[in-house]
Design a protein around this motif. Structure first.
Motif, PDB file in Angstrom:
ATOM      1  N   VAL A 187       0.934  -1.351   0.100  1.00  0.00           N
ATOM      2  CA  VAL A 187      -0.144   0.075   0.050  1.00  0.00           C
ATOM      3  C   VAL A 187       0.860   1.276   0.104  1.00  0.00           C
ATOM      4  O   VAL A 187       0.577   2.266  -0.826  1.00  0.00           O
ATOM      5  N   CYS A 188       1.851   1.267   0.890  1.00  0.00           N
ATOM      6  CA  CYS A 188       2.895   2.303   0.711  1.00  0.00           C
ATOM      7  C   CYS A 188       3.420   2.757  -0.389  1.00  0.00           C
ATOM      8  O   CYS A 188       3.551   4.010  -0.989  1.00  0.00           O
ATOM      9  N   ASN A 189       4.045   1.608  -1.128  1.00  0.00           N
ATOM     10  CA  ASN A 189       4.794   1.882  -2.391  1.00  0.00           C
ATOM     11  C   ASN A 189       3.618   2.079  -3.536  1.00  0.00           C
ATOM     12  O   ASN A 189       4.359   2.480  -4.488  1.00  0.00           O
ATOM     13  N   ASN A 190       2.584   1.870  -3.421  1.00  0.00           N
ATOM     14  CA  ASN A 190       1.608   2.146  -4.531  1.00  0.00           C
ATOM     15  C   ASN A 190       0.736   3.438  -4.332  1.00  0.00           C
ATOM     16  O   ASN A 190      -0.146   4.074  -4.760  1.00  0.00           O
ATOM     17  N   ASN A 191       1.235   4.195  -2.923  1.00  0.00           N
ATOM     18  CA  ASN A 191       0.767   5.356  -2.561  1.00  0.00           C
ATOM     19  C   ASN A 191      -0.643   5.352  -2.590  1.00  0.00           C
ATOM     20  O   ASN A 191      -1.489   6.259  -2.849  1.00  0.00           O
ATOM     21  N   CYS A 192      -1.134   4.604  -1.738  1.00  0.00           N
ATOM     22  CA  CYS A 192      -2.558   4.090  -1.584  1.00  0.00           C
ATOM     23  C   CYS A 192      -3.192   4.600  -0.085  1.00  0.00           C
ATOM     24  O   CYS A 192      -4.231   3.969   0.363  1.00  0.00           O
ATOM     25  N   LEU A 193      -2.225   5.128   0.528  1.00  0.00           N
ATOM     26  CA  LEU A 193      -2.514   5.223   1.954  1.00  0.00           C
ATOM     27  C   LEU A 193      -3.937   5.776   2.245  1.00  0.00           C
ATOM     28  O   LEU A 193      -4.732   5.458   3.141  1.00  0.00           O
ATOM     29  N   GLU A 194      -4.322   7.033   1.517  1.00  0.00           N
ATOM     30  CA  GLU A 194      -5.209   7.646   1.649  1.00  0.00           C
ATOM     31  C   GLU A 194      -6.614   6.946   1.479  1.00  0.00           C
ATOM     32  O   GLU A 194      -7.511   7.115   2.230  1.00  0.00           O
ATOM     33  N   SER A 195      -6.530   6.112   0.312  1.00  0.00           N
ATOM     34  CA  SER A 195      -7.697   5.367  -0.057  1.00  0.00           C
ATOM     35  C   SER A 195      -8.052   4.418   1.091  1.00  0.00           C
ATOM     36  O   SER A 195      -9.241   3.901   1.461  1.00  0.00           O
ATOM     37  N   VAL A 196      -6.850   3.588   1.622  1.00  0.00           N
ATOM     38  CA  VAL A 196      -7.116   2.531   2.918  1.00  0.00           C
ATOM     39  C   VAL A 196      -7.756   3.268   3.884  1.00  0.00           C
ATOM     40  O   VAL A 196      -8.802   2.939   4.727  1.00  0.00           O
TER      41      VAL A 196
END
Length: 383
Positions: A371-380
């Protein structure tokens, strides 16, 4: 958004996931390992008494007897939350311009204490080293946290020392014993806060016992009556359904689950060490503090430019989403510790084996890295 509002939104995301899990898989699919599962184990006879006046008339008599057995003191005051007891006590006993001295084993303190000090216009001083504690003529209340939000327990000697220091200056001592009323006694064989000499003590009726989220305060009749006046003025009292649930929880409470988890925590810890993980043990399980989670993620190759609180919440949400395991950062109130804590004394621990739990803990680290490496923190966190 403010930090607090962000935390509200993240909690909403956690509860949304839980709601969907219940719809899809049923409530029994959830594995609540927070140690805060609580419950309302009431009978049809109890339900018939849940009226405005009949309920308080019947349940107050029962809660007085059971509460005093559990906590000591002369009188018991049921509250809608432990925080309500903290707020009411400070409003009742602390004057503007005076000082609250707070001693606890380790930070963080519960945020309601400094927040209410600010509300009443009092100074607030916090100590984690017994040798530094300063109680002077400006002090009007001394607060002790028996067991912190991360289950750090103060020693009985430190407990007695702070109480003696306060009482030599005729200053009342109030103990925030939210989980300590069970942990300190069941695991460390410490007396109740009142038996140690405290004037007031409050505990949570959902922490390490099967009761609803509420608070129970014990102390002298004089002080309890003074605080009860504030509680009623501000609408902080526990209503009949809550008190009925508290009664059942106190009737059912046994320290045996806590004591058994205390014995088994080392097995859990060793299994995590075998995977090169390095959690901290607690009296009834283990925990990863936010910065420990961040360090492990970096070690596994995560690109992280946010603070530990955020990645700990992401970890907690993914653990819930993918393994149905509930931990505090995903569902905790604003200001709550972002430590991912597993409580093996929780009744839901029977739903999962140690090996299944360890696998979920380990794989969730890898999932957060992705998640971090795909820049998806906000969506989670929010979507």
């Amino acid at each position: 958004m403010s930090i607090e509002l962000n935390e509200v939104k993240r909690r909403e995301k956690g509860l949304k996931i839980i709601n969907q899990k219940i719809k899809d898989e049923g409530v029994d699919s959830l594995i609540d390992l927070t140690g805060l599962a609580g419950g309302f184990d009431i009978t049809s006879e109890d339900i018939s008494l849940l009226e405005t006046y009949a309920g308080p008339a019947v349940f107050d008599e029962r809660i007085q007897k059971l509460g005093i057995e559990h906590m000591g003191g002369e009188k018991i005051l049921p509250l809608n939350r432990t925080t309500s007891g903290i707020v009411a006590t400070i409003i009742a006993l602390v004057k503007p311009g005076t000082k609250i001295v707070h001693y606890l084993a380790k930070e963080p303190a519960h945020p309601s204490i400094p927040r209410t000090a600010k509300l009443v216009g009092a100074k607030y001083e916090e100590y984690t080293n017994i040798d530094d504690v300063l109680i002077d003529e400006d002090t009007t209340l001394v607060v002790i946290t028996g067991t912190t939000m991360d289950l750090e327990v103060i020693s009985e000697d430190a407990f007695r020392c702070v109480i003696d220091m306060a009482h030599k200056k005729d200053i009342p001592v109030f103990v925030d014993d939210a989980s300590g009323a069970r942990i300190r006694r069941a695991v460390y064989n410490q007396p109740t806060a009142i038996d140690l000499g405290a004037d007031l003590s409050v505990t949570s009726t959902d922490k390490l016992m099967e009761g609803p989220r509420g608070g129970l305060m014990a102390g002298s009749e004089e002080l309890i009556d003074e605080i009860k006046l504030v509680v009623n003025q501000y609408g902080l009292e526990a209503q009949a359904p809550l008190v009925a649930g508290m009664v059942k929880a106190l009737e059912k409470y046994s320290p045996e689950l806590i004591q058994e988890a205390f014995k088994e925590k080392d097995q859990l810890y060793d299994k995590l060490l075998d995977l090169k993980l390095n959690p901290q043990t607690t009296p009834t399980g283990f925990m990863f503090k936010n910065n420990n989670i961040k360090e492990e993620l970096i070690k596994r190759g995560a690109n992280i430019d946010v603070d530990g609180d955020i990645v700990a919440t992401v970890y907690s949400i993914l653990l819930l989403e993918q393994y149905n395991i509930i931990t505090i950062p995903a569902v905790g109130m604003p200001g709550a510790s972002k430590t991912v804590r597993i409580d093996w004394s929780a009744k839901d621990s029977s739903k999962i084996s140690m090996d299944e739990l360890i696998t979920a803990i380990n794989k969730t680290f890898d999932n957060v890295v992705e998640v971090c490496n795909n820049n998806c923190l906000e969506s989670v966190l929010y979507e």
